[in-house]
Each structure stands twice: as C-alpha cells, then as structure tokens.
Design a protein around this motif. Structure first.
Motif, PDB file in Angstrom:
ATOM      1  N   ARG A 192     -51.423  69.179 -40.138  1.00  0.00           N
ATOM      2  CA  ARG A 192     -52.832  69.156 -39.061  1.00  0.00           C
ATOM      3  C   ARG A 192     -52.860  67.697 -39.142  1.00  0.00           C
ATOM      4  NH1 ARG A 192     -57.291  68.744 -42.911  1.00  0.00           N
ATOM      5  NH2 ARG A 192     -56.697  69.252 -44.912  1.00  0.00           N
ATOM      6  N   PHE A 193     -53.785  66.978 -38.481  1.00  0.00           N
ATOM      7  CA  PHE A 193     -53.883  65.735 -38.286  1.00  0.00           C
ATOM      8  C   PHE A 193     -55.391  65.289 -38.056  1.00  0.00           C
ATOM      9  CE2 PHE A 193     -53.465  66.119 -33.568  1.00  0.00           C
ATOM     10  CZ  PHE A 193     -54.272  65.200 -33.198  1.00  0.00           C
ATOM     11  N   ILE A 194     -55.765  64.417 -38.499  1.00  0.00           N
ATOM     12  CA  ILE A 194     -57.291  64.028 -38.123  1.00  0.00           C
ATOM     13  C   ILE A 194     -57.313  62.681 -37.487  1.00  0.00           C
ATOM     14  CG2 ILE A 194     -58.242  65.554 -39.886  1.00  0.00           C
ATOM     15  CD1 ILE A 194     -58.624  62.961 -41.830  1.00  0.00           C
ATOM     16  N   GLU A 195     -58.146  62.179 -36.982  1.00  0.00           N
ATOM     17  CA  GLU A 195     -58.449  60.728 -36.187  1.00  0.00           C
ATOM     18  C   GLU A 195     -59.733  60.042 -36.937  1.00  0.00           C
ATOM     19  OE1 GLU A 195     -57.579  60.640 -31.679  1.00  0.00           O
ATOM     20  OE2 GLU A 195     -57.708  62.882 -32.102  1.00  0.00           O
ATOM     21  N   ILE A 196     -59.465  58.868 -36.966  1.00  0.00           N
ATOM     22  CA  ILE A 196     -60.680  58.022 -37.393  1.00  0.00           C
ATOM     23  C   ILE A 196     -60.594  56.913 -36.625  1.00  0.00           C
ATOM     24  CG2 ILE A 196     -60.705  58.921 -39.935  1.00  0.00           C
ATOM     25  CD1 ILE A 196     -59.124  56.206 -40.675  1.00  0.00           C
ATOM     26  N   PRO A 197     -61.907  56.241 -36.449  1.00  0.00           N
ATOM     27  CA  PRO A 197     -62.012  54.954 -35.725  1.00  0.00           C
ATOM     28  C   PRO A 197     -61.181  53.914 -36.331  1.00  0.00           C
ATOM     29  CG  PRO A 197     -64.081  55.940 -36.093  1.00  0.00           C
ATOM     30  CD  PRO A 197     -63.175  56.822 -37.009  1.00  0.00           C
ATOM     31  N   PRO A 198     -60.554  53.142 -35.746  1.00  0.00           N
ATOM     32  CA  PRO A 198     -59.940  51.936 -36.293  1.00  0.00           C
ATOM     33  C   PRO A 198     -60.716  50.934 -37.260  1.00  0.00           C
ATOM     34  CG  PRO A 198     -59.479  51.833 -34.057  1.00  0.00           C
ATOM     35  CD  PRO A 198     -60.532  53.019 -34.246  1.00  0.00           C
ATOM     36  N   ALA A 199     -62.006  51.066 -36.978  1.00  0.00           N
ATOM     37  CA  ALA A 199     -62.802  50.172 -37.855  1.00  0.00           C
ATOM     38  C   ALA A 199     -63.049  50.764 -39.019  1.00  0.00           C
ATOM     39  CB  ALA A 199     -64.107  49.891 -37.272  1.00  0.00           C
ATOM     40  N   ASP A 200     -62.708  52.055 -39.233  1.00  0.00           N
ATOM     41  CA  ASP A 200     -62.860  52.842 -40.499  1.00  0.00           C
ATOM     42  C   ASP A 200     -61.632  52.848 -41.506  1.00  0.00           C
ATOM     43  OD1 ASP A 200     -65.507  53.577 -39.901  1.00  0.00           O
ATOM     44  OD2 ASP A 200     -65.038  55.582 -39.236  1.00  0.00           O
ATOM     45  N   PHE A 201     -60.399  52.087 -41.014  1.00  0.00           N
ATOM     46  CA  PHE A 201     -59.238  52.233 -41.836  1.00  0.00           C
ATOM     47  C   PHE A 201     -59.356  51.279 -42.946  1.00  0.00           C
ATOM     48  CE2 PHE A 201     -55.449  50.271 -42.995  1.00  0.00           C
ATOM     49  CZ  PHE A 201     -54.325  51.594 -43.345  1.00  0.00           C
ATOM     50  N   GLY A 202     -58.866  51.654 -44.152  1.00  0.00           N
ATOM     51  CA  GLY A 202     -58.647  50.818 -45.145  1.00  0.00           C
ATOM     52  C   GLY A 202     -57.493  51.306 -45.984  1.00  0.00           C
ATOM     53  N   HIS A 203     -56.646  50.532 -46.514  1.00  0.00           N
ATOM     54  CA  HIS A 203     -55.708  50.930 -47.455  1.00  0.00           C
ATOM     55  C   HIS A 203     -55.930  51.905 -48.384  1.00  0.00           C
ATOM     56  CE1 HIS A 203     -52.750  48.646 -45.373  1.00  0.00           C
ATOM     57  NE2 HIS A 203     -53.370  47.368 -45.442  1.00  0.00           N
ATOM     58  N   GLY A 204     -56.826  51.364 -49.327  1.00  0.00           N
ATOM     59  CA  GLY A 204     -57.376  52.575 -50.359  1.00  0.00           C
ATOM     60  C   GLY A 204     -58.104  53.308 -49.778  1.00  0.00           C
ATOM     61  N   LYS A 205     -59.293  53.247 -48.801  1.00  0.00           N
ATOM     62  CA  LYS A 205     -60.421  54.177 -48.402  1.00  0.00           C
ATOM     63  C   LYS A 205     -59.464  55.325 -47.708  1.00  0.00           C
ATOM     64  CE  LYS A 205     -64.060  53.706 -44.979  1.00  0.00           C
ATOM     65  NZ  LYS A 205     -64.753  52.716 -44.139  1.00  0.00           N
ATOM     66  N   THR A 206     -58.568  54.955 -46.591  1.00  0.00           N
ATOM     67  CA  THR A 206     -58.064  55.929 -45.943  1.00  0.00           C
ATOM     68  C   THR A 206     -57.099  56.953 -46.574  1.00  0.00           C
ATOM     69  OG1 THR A 206     -57.896  54.576 -44.053  1.00  0.00           O
ATOM     70  CG2 THR A 206     -56.676  56.306 -43.875  1.00  0.00           C
ATOM     71  N   ARG A 207     -56.575  56.333 -47.680  1.00  0.00           N
ATOM     72  CA  ARG A 207     -55.676  57.213 -48.598  1.00  0.00           C
ATOM     73  C   ARG A 207     -56.567  58.032 -49.422  1.00  0.00           C
ATOM     74  NH1 ARG A 207     -52.640  52.724 -47.273  1.00  0.00           N
ATOM     75  NH2 ARG A 207     -50.210  53.286 -47.123  1.00  0.00           N
ATOM     76  N   ASN A 208     -57.845  57.616 -49.879  1.00  0.00           N
ATOM     77  CA  ASN A 208     -58.740  58.379 -50.412  1.00  0.00           C
ATOM     78  C   ASN A 208     -59.071  59.520 -49.571  1.00  0.00           C
ATOM     79  OD1 ASN A 208     -58.599  57.090 -53.008  1.00  0.00           O
ATOM     80  ND2 ASN A 208     -60.168  55.752 -52.262  1.00  0.00           N
ATOM     81  N   LEU A 209     -59.422  59.304 -48.302  1.00  0.00           N
ATOM     82  CA  LEU A 209     -59.837  60.384 -47.229  1.00  0.00           C
ATOM     83  C   LEU A 209     -58.591  61.354 -47.337  1.00  0.00           C
ATOM     84  CD1 LEU A 209     -61.806  61.448 -44.995  1.00  0.00           C
ATOM     85  CD2 LEU A 209     -60.412  59.930 -43.434  1.00  0.00           C
ATOM     86  N   GLY A 210     -57.616  61.129 -47.244  1.00  0.00           N
ATOM     87  CA  GLY A 210     -56.500  61.955 -47.119  1.00  0.00           C
ATOM     88  C   GLY A 210     -56.213  62.616 -48.390  1.00  0.00           C
ATOM     89  N   ALA A 211     -56.790  62.260 -49.557  1.00  0.00           N
ATOM     90  CA  ALA A 211     -56.613  62.947 -50.578  1.00  0.00           C
ATOM     91  C   ALA A 211     -57.756  64.004 -50.682  1.00  0.00           C
ATOM     92  CB  ALA A 211     -56.810  62.019 -52.086  1.00  0.00           C
ATOM     93  N   ALA A 212     -58.992  63.583 -50.301  1.00  0.00           N
ATOM     94  CA  ALA A 212     -60.166  64.449 -50.241  1.00  0.00           C
ATOM     95  C   ALA A 212     -59.876  65.564 -49.154  1.00  0.00           C
ATOM     96  CB  ALA A 212     -61.449  63.497 -50.175  1.00  0.00           C
ATOM     97  N   SER A 213     -59.087  65.169 -48.245  1.00  0.00           N
ATOM     98  CA  SER A 213     -58.816  66.329 -47.252  1.00  0.00           C
ATOM     99  C   SER A 213     -57.878  67.387 -47.226  1.00  0.00           C
ATOM    100  CB  SER A 213     -58.721  65.349 -45.814  1.00  0.00           C
ATOM    101  OG  SER A 213     -59.860  64.698 -45.598  1.00  0.00           O
ATOM    102  N   THR A 214     -57.024  67.157 -48.556  1.00  0.00           N
ATOM    103  CA  THR A 214     -56.013  68.068 -48.727  1.00  0.00           C
ATOM    104  C   THR A 214     -56.244  68.657 -50.166  1.00  0.00           C
ATOM    105  OG1 THR A 214     -54.789  66.281 -49.765  1.00  0.00           O
ATOM    106  CG2 THR A 214     -54.517  66.801 -47.501  1.00  0.00           C
ATOM    107  N   ASP A 215     -55.546  69.652 -50.661  1.00  0.00           N
ATOM    108  CA  ASP A 215     -55.889  70.506 -51.759  1.00  0.00           C
ATOM    109  C   ASP A 215     -54.766  70.703 -52.735  1.00  0.00           C
ATOM    110  OD1 ASP A 215     -54.295  72.300 -50.452  1.00  0.00           O
ATOM    111  OD2 ASP A 215     -56.243  73.808 -50.172  1.00  0.00           O
ATOM    112  N   GLY A 216     -53.501  69.861 -52.491  1.00  0.00           N
ATOM    113  CA  GLY A 216     -52.424  70.333 -53.374  1.00  0.00           C
ATOM    114  C   GLY A 216     -52.741  69.541 -54.651  1.00  0.00           C
ATOM    115  N   GLU A 217     -51.837  70.187 -55.514  1.00  0.00           N
ATOM    116  CA  GLU A 217     -52.031  69.559 -56.932  1.00  0.00           C
ATOM    117  C   GLU A 217     -51.630  68.435 -56.983  1.00  0.00           C
ATOM    118  OE1 GLU A 217     -49.602  70.453 -61.343  1.00  0.00           O
ATOM    119  OE2 GLU A 217     -49.332  72.116 -59.740  1.00  0.00           O
TER     120      GLU A 217
END
Length: 330
Positions: free
Chosen positions: A62-87
């Motif tokens: 699956r994929f999600i879209e965020i506004p360009p202004a919301d991107f951050g190297h740590g911030k976006t990766r944290n979003l990805g981690a929070a949006s998934t559930d793998g060990e």
C-alpha cells in the motif's frame, strides 16, 4: 499491536524516476519464510510515480501520500513505522535496490540472533558503471564492519575518550536498515534535517542496546556527485556532525591540505597499481578535485555557525533539495 507480519518495509519517495520501477518489484518478490508488507510514502511526486504506485496490485502493498511540506527524514520514517505493524521496520530509500531475493531474510536473520540488537544496517555496493573511486570507497567502508558485525558500547571509558570508536558505534545508514519495533517505540527517529539515522544509533548505543551489520543484506546504492554537489553534500554532513556530535571532521586549513595530500596520494596509488587509469582515465583526473571539494565542504561545515545564513543556504545541498525535486538525501 498484534501483527502477523515479521517485517514491514517502508520506502519514502519523491520524484524517484524510473528507479522505483526497479526497486519495488524486487522488494515485493523477496523470498522469505515469514510474512511481510511494504509501505511507500510519497511526498509530492510529479514524475508519474503516484500513477505507478496506484497500479501495484500486490496484496501486501500500500502507499500513502503526504504534502511535500510535511516531509522530514526522521519525521516521515516515524510516520511509516507508525503506519505499519511488523515486528521489524525495514527502511529503504527509493534508489536503494536489493541485490538478491534474500535481502530481507538476511536483514531479519541478523536481528533475530539477539533480542538486544536494536537495529541492523546493510551493505551498499555501487551500481554498474559507477565511478571507480565511489565503488572502491564503498568496498573499503563496509569491509570495516565485517570483523565485528554485532557491536555495542563495551568500553565506556574508551567511548568517552576515543572519537574513532564513537564514530564506529554511531554509524548507521537508513538507506538500508532495520529497526526493532519495540525499541523504535521507545526511541523513534529524531525530527531533524540530517543524520537522523546516526543520531538514532547514538541513542540506542548509549542506552545499552546493540547494533548489527548485515553483509548479505546488500543493496545497490551509490552516488557520484559533481564537484560542487560533493562540496555541498560534505558541508551538510560536517555541519550536522559538528552540531549533533561535536565531531571536527576538518577543523583547520592545515588539516584540509594534509588530508587532501593523503587522500589524493592513496587514490593515485590505486589508480596506477590497479590500472584504473586505463579503464577510467577521466575518473582519475577528476578525483583530486573531488577530494578537495569534500574536504573544503568539511572545513566550511565545521565552521558553519560562523557563516552567515545566506551562505549556509548556498552551501547546503540538503536545503536546496528539500525545496526542489527530491527528498533531500537519497
């Protein structure tokens, strides 16, 4: 959170071009004996990437879209981690291409060895046709982790006094990495513009966790910057490392010239002993200039706080790319 997925792969994208059409199929076709899912987070691609992502019908994608202004190297990766559930949360940049169908298995295998391993980073090798010095440098860099693939702070006194030891323990690359979710929940990535991966590694090391290296969890990932790009990339790295770690990568002009002479002599030795000059003569001609640009960038970054804001903006590659067509550092 309960999950059947052993691993969740997270890939941030912005205008990756055709490389994502090579990376994603390989990631989705990994040979594993465990379930995994793949999440792409796009932050404003305008190059057809979103249409391509919409065409992917794999059940574990699956994929999600965020506004360009919301991107951050740590911030976006944290979003990805929070949006998934793998060990395990496995991060790739959009231009990091797994070499083998066993890439994901190898990354997980290292983490499974010891529950104290908070994260794993995998090897990078150069794409075919890359600059020969970039290829050689990657080989030298990652070979240094082979003798000690599992590391932790085993000597606190040395950690306080030995800069090289700290740098070795702090190195981590989320271009190709794995985080244990239970550790990430306590120690997420910092919300910074640069070196979020190495700041995270510093945190887990200082909190008693271990760090793993996967030699077989290997990806193609390389860049050969033009001379001015090299200077700017080096400036960003040095400026960040001075602010976040108090590293002096190149504090004086004397060190700049000493290091330039050493690196150029080393590279020319490689050039002639390995007959690089015959197969890649232009690389040999450019390399001394590349070395100088790298070291000048380190020197300027080391003194970044004394440079006015307009010049810092001019010298920063990451700042320009945040406002341009890609997610800064790939």
């Amino acid at each position: 959170m309960t999950s059947n997925n052993k691993a969740s792969v997270v890939i941030p994208t912005k205008n990756p071009g055709n490389i994502i059409k090579r990376v994603l199929p390989v990631v989705l076709s990994q040979k594993t004996d465990f379930p995994y899912d793949v999440l792409v987070i796009d932050s404003g691609s305008t190059d057809g990437t979103v249409d391509y992502l919409k065409s992917i019908a794999a059940p574990n994608f699956r994929f999600i879209e965020i506004p360009p202004a919301d991107f951050g190297h740590g911030k976006t990766r944290n979003l990805g981690a929070a949006s998934t559930d793998g060990e395990y949360i496995v991060f790739l940049t959009h231009d990091a291409l797994p070499v083998e169908e066993s890439w994901l298995t190898e990354m997980v295998r290292v983490a499974d060895q010891d529950p104290q391993i908070a994260g794993v980073f995998g090897r990078h090798i150069a794409y075919a046709g890359e600059n020969v010095f970039v290829e050689h440098e990657l080989k030298l860099h990652f070979s240094g982790f082979v003798p000690n693939p599992i590391t932790w702070m085993d000597d606190k006194d040395r950690y306080e006094k030995d800069l090289g030891y700290r740098q070795f323990l702090h190195f981590f690359s989320d271009n190709n990495s794995l985080l244990r979710r239970s550790v990430w929940q306590v120690h997420p990535f910092p919300d910074v513009n640069f070196a979020e991966d190495q700041q995270w590694a510093k945190t887990i090391i200082e909190n008693g966790w271990k760090k793993g290296y996967s030699h077989d969890g290997v990806v193609y990932h390389s860049h050969h910057y033009k001379v001015m790009e090299r200077l700017r990339r080096s400036f960003d790295e040095s400026y960040a490392f001075k602010r976040y770690f108090d590293y002096d990568l190149c504090a004086t002009k004397d060190k700049l010239w000493r290091d330039w002479k050493y690196l150029t002599a080393r590279d020319m030795d490689y050039c002639f002993k390995d007959r690089v000059w015959k197969r890649a003569p232009l690389n040999c001609v450019i390399q001394p200039f590349d070395n100088f640009a790298r070291l000048l960038g380190q020197f300027l970054g080391n003194h970044g706080d004394s440079i006015n804001a307009a010049w810092r903006h001019f010298l920063s590659r990451d700042t320009r790319l945040f406002k341009g067509s890609s997610n800064g550092r790939n």
